[in-house]
Write a protein that holds these residues in place. Structure first.
Motif, PDB file in Angstrom:
ATOM      1  N   CYS A 232       0.861  -1.187   0.000  1.00 22.65           N
ATOM      2  CA  CYS A 232       0.000   0.000   0.000  1.00 22.65           C
ATOM      3  C   CYS A 232       0.895   1.233   0.000  1.00 22.65           C
ATOM      4  O   CYS A 232       1.878   1.307   0.745  1.00 22.65           O
ATOM      5  N   SER A 233       0.564   2.206  -0.838  1.00 20.47           N
ATOM      6  CA  SER A 233       1.335   3.444  -0.907  1.00 20.47           C
ATOM      7  C   SER A 233       0.423   4.629  -0.623  1.00 20.47           C
ATOM      8  O   SER A 233      -0.767   4.624  -0.977  1.00 20.47           O
ATOM      9  N   ALA A 234       0.986   5.637   0.037  1.00 19.94           N
ATOM     10  CA  ALA A 234       0.272   6.883   0.345  1.00 19.94           C
ATOM     11  C   ALA A 234       0.991   8.023  -0.360  1.00 19.94           C
ATOM     12  O   ALA A 234       2.190   8.222  -0.161  1.00 19.94           O
ATOM     13  N   ARG A 235       0.259   8.749  -1.176  1.00 19.74           N
ATOM     14  CA  ARG A 235       0.826   9.878  -1.913  1.00 19.74           C
ATOM     15  C   ARG A 235       0.207  11.173  -1.381  1.00 19.74           C
ATOM     16  O   ARG A 235      -0.978  11.425  -1.529  1.00 19.74           O
ATOM     17  N   TYR A 236       1.069  11.981  -0.747  1.00 20.22           N
ATOM     18  CA  TYR A 236       0.617  13.227  -0.123  1.00 20.22           C
ATOM     19  C   TYR A 236       0.803  14.394  -1.097  1.00 20.22           C
ATOM     20  O   TYR A 236       1.918  14.627  -1.590  1.00 20.22           O
ATOM     21  N   PRO A 237      -0.260  15.137  -1.382  1.00 19.47           N
ATOM     22  CA  PRO A 237      -0.095  16.325  -2.228  1.00 19.47           C
ATOM     23  C   PRO A 237       0.555  17.459  -1.435  1.00 19.47           C
ATOM     24  O   PRO A 237       0.150  17.777  -0.321  1.00 19.47           O
ATOM     25  N   VAL A 238       1.608  18.027  -1.987  1.00 22.43           N
ATOM     26  CA  VAL A 238       2.306  19.150  -1.375  1.00 22.43           C
ATOM     27  C   VAL A 238       2.548  20.205  -2.450  1.00 22.43           C
ATOM     28  O   VAL A 238       2.348  19.954  -3.645  1.00 22.43           O
ATOM     29  N   ILE A 239       2.975  21.365  -2.021  1.00 19.64           N
ATOM     30  CA  ILE A 239       3.264  22.423  -2.971  1.00 19.64           C
ATOM     31  C   ILE A 239       4.408  21.974  -3.886  1.00 19.64           C
ATOM     32  O   ILE A 239       5.470  21.593  -3.425  1.00 19.64           O
ATOM     33  N   GLY A 240       4.144  21.999  -5.187  1.00 17.67           N
ATOM     34  CA  GLY A 240       5.165  21.621  -6.152  1.00 17.67           C
ATOM     35  C   GLY A 240       5.169  20.160  -6.530  1.00 17.67           C
ATOM     36  O   GLY A 240       6.054  19.726  -7.276  1.00 17.67           O
ATOM     37  N   GLY A 241       4.216  19.349  -6.035  1.00 21.65           N
ATOM     38  CA  GLY A 241       4.178  17.941  -6.428  1.00 21.65           C
ATOM     39  C   GLY A 241       3.584  17.038  -5.381  1.00 21.65           C
ATOM     40  O   GLY A 241       2.620  17.406  -4.690  1.00 21.65           O
ATOM     41  N   ASN A 242       4.157  15.848  -5.230  1.00 19.39           N
ATOM     42  CA  ASN A 242       3.670  14.847  -4.283  1.00 19.39           C
ATOM     43  C   ASN A 242       4.849  14.208  -3.562  1.00 19.39           C
ATOM     44  O   ASN A 242       5.979  14.189  -4.067  1.00 19.39           O
ATOM     45  N   LYS A 243       4.550  13.666  -2.380  1.00 20.16           N
ATOM     46  CA  LYS A 243       5.519  12.883  -1.625  1.00 20.16           C
ATOM     47  C   LYS A 243       4.870  11.552  -1.282  1.00 20.16           C
ATOM     48  O   LYS A 243       3.735  11.518  -0.796  1.00 20.16           O
TER      49      LYS A 243
END
Length: 397
Positions: A232-243
Motif C-alpha cells: 500500500c502506498s500513500a501519496r501526499y499532495p504538497v506544494i510543487g508535487g507529491n511525496k
C-alpha cells in the motif's frame, strides 16, 4: 540624576515590564505558584507532526471557569511560538483580531463555542517549535502555559499502516485496511494498493481530533494467500508535487493439507524379505502429522505414524498415508507393495528357453526341407519343334 534616582528609575521600569507580562500571561489575582487551577485549559494533542509543503489542522478546545470570562463579549485567540519567558517579549505569531498573522494562520473553530481549532498552511521546517494558546476576552486574558503544543515539521511522509487480523485461516473472510496519517484533512493522501483498485477512500476523525485516511477490502482467504505480499502506498499532495511512502505486509494463512501423495522405494516388484520404504508428503500450515494405513478385508489398519514407514516385506499389500493438522486431513492415493515369486520366475525362464529351443528347431527343419527340395528337383528335357505348313508347332511329349 543621583545614583539613588537612577536605581529607582531602573526598578520602576522593571516593575512595569513585569506587570505588563503578568497581565499578558495571567489573570489579575491568579496565583499559579500556589497550585490553584489554571485560568485557561486547552485540549489538543501534546505532539503533532506535519509535512513540508502541506497544511496542519490543530484540533483545539478550551475551558475556563474564571468569573471575568464573558462569552457575550468579543473573544480573541492568540498563538505564541517558543518558550514562555516572563523576562522577554512573547513570540506572538497570530492574533485573531487581524493585527498579527505571521504564518497565515486561520482559527477555523468558533471561539464563542470554545473551539480553537486552527489551520497552519504551507508549512516549512522552521515551523518546528513549541506553541501556546491564549484567550483574550475583555478583562480576561490568560495563556494555557500548562498545555504546550509541540509541532514537528518533517520532509519525509509517513508510511501507511496495513491492518489485518493476525490469526488467518483458509475460507475465512477478513477485512484488510490501509491507513495513512492525515495532518491536513483538506488535502488527504491518495492511497493505492495491489488489491482491488476500486477500493473507496474515506477520511475519519480520530478521538483526539486528528484525522486518518483509509481504504478497505474484504477478501476470502485460501492457501494461495499464504506468503502473499500486500503493498500500500500513500501519496501526499504538497506544494510543487507529491511525496510518497509505501508499506508492505506478508500474509500468513493457515490451511489444511493439500496435494498429499505417497511413494515407494524400491519401485516395482519387491523380493520377499527385502526392506521397503514408503514416504508421504503434503503441503499444509501448520505442518501436518502423517499416519500410514494398510487396507485389509477387515478394514483399514493403522500400521505407522510418521512421514516415513519402513518395513520388511514378507507379503504384498495396499497402503496409503493420511496427512492431518488442526484444520483438516487428506488421504494419498493407494500404493501397491507387490512381492515377486523367485521360484516361479525361474520356472518361467526355463519354459521360455524350452519354447525358444523348439521354435529354433522347427525353423531349422523348415529351412533344410526347402533347401533339399530345391537342390534335388529333376531337370526337364527340351521340346522338339515340328513344322506344319510352315508353321512351327510345339511337340508335346
Amino acid at each position: 540624576m543621583t545614583d539613588r534616582q537612577t536605581l529607582m528609575a531602573f526598578l520602576t521600569a522593571n516593575l512595569l515590564i513585569v506587570n505588563m507580562l503578568l497581565s499578558l500571561f495571567f489573570l489579575p489575582g491568579a496565583d499559579y505558584c500556589s497550585g490553584q487551577t489554571p485560568a485557561l485549559i486547552i485540549t489538543t494533542p501534546n505532539i503533532l507532526e506535519a509535512l513540508t509543503g502541506s497544511c496542519l489542522q490543530i484540533p483545539c478546545t478550551y475551558e475556563t471557569e474564571h468569573p471575568t470570562y464573558n462569552s457575550s463579549k468579543t473573544i480573541y485567540g492568540v498563538w505564541i511560538k517558543g518558550g514562555i519567558n516572563l523576562l522577554s517579549s512573547p513570540g506572538i505569531i497570530f492574533h485573531s483580531s487581524g493585527s498579527i498573522n505571521n504564518y497565515s494562520l486561520d482559527i477555523t473553530g468558533n471561539l464563542k463555542e470554545k473551539n480553537c481549532t486552527t489551520l497552519f498552511p504551507n508549512l516549512t521546517t522552521r515551523y518546528t517549535d513549541k506553541y501556546f494558546f491564549r484567550v483574550e476576552n475583555g478583562a480576561f486574558r490568560a495563556t494555557a502555559i500548562d498545555d504546550p503544543l509541540q509541532i514537528t515539521v518533517k520532509d519525509s511522509p509517513w508510511s501507511p499502516s496495513i491492518n489485518v487480523t493476525s490469526d488467518l485461516k483458509e475460507h475465512q473472510s477478513v477485512t484488510v485496511t490501509c491507513s495513512a496519517f492525515t495532518p491536513c484533512p483538506n488535502s488527504p493522501p491518495e492511497l493505492t494498493w495491489n488489491l482491488q483498485q476500486d477500493s473507496l477512500r474515506h477520511t475519519e476523525k480520530n478521538t483526539d481530533g486528528t484525522f486518518t485516511t483509509k481504504i478497505q477490502e474484504n477478501i476470502t482467504l485460501s492457501d494461495t494467500h499464504d506468503g502473499y505480499n500486500i503493498r500500500c502506498s500513500a501519496r501526499y499532495p504538497v506544494i510543487g508535487g507529491n511525496k510518497t511512502a509505501e508499506t508492505e505486509v506478508t500474509l500468513s494463512v493457515s490451511y489444511a493439507p493439500k496435494d498429499t501423495s505417497a511413494s515407494i522405494s524400491p519401485s516395482g516388484l519387491v523380493s520377499a524379505g527385502s526392506w521397503v520404504e514408503l514416504s508421504c508428503s503434503s503441503r499444509a500450515k501448520p505442518p501436518p502429522t502423517f499416519t500410514w494405513f494398510r487396507i485389509s478385508e477387515h478394514g483399514d489398519i493403522n500400521v505407522s505414524v510418521g512421514q516415513i514407514y519402513s518395513f520388511n516385506a514378507t507379503e504384498g499389500g495396499e497402503f496409503y498415508c493420511e496427512a492431518s493438522n488442526d484444520l483438516g486431513q487428506q488421504k494419498s492415493f493407494v500404493i501397491l507393495v507387490d512381492i515377486k515369486d523367485d521360484k516361479a520366475s525361474e520356472f518361467q525362464i526355463l519354459n521360455i528357453l524350452k519354447i525358444l529351443g523348439i521354435v529354433l528347431l522347427c525353423t531349422g527343419i523348415i529351412i533344410f526341407e526347402c533347401w533339399f527340395r530345391f537342390c534335388n528337383k529333376p531337370k526337364k528335357e527340351p521340346e522338339e519343334p515340328i513344322y506344319v505348313n510352315h508353321a512351327m508347332v510345339t511337340k508335346t511329349q
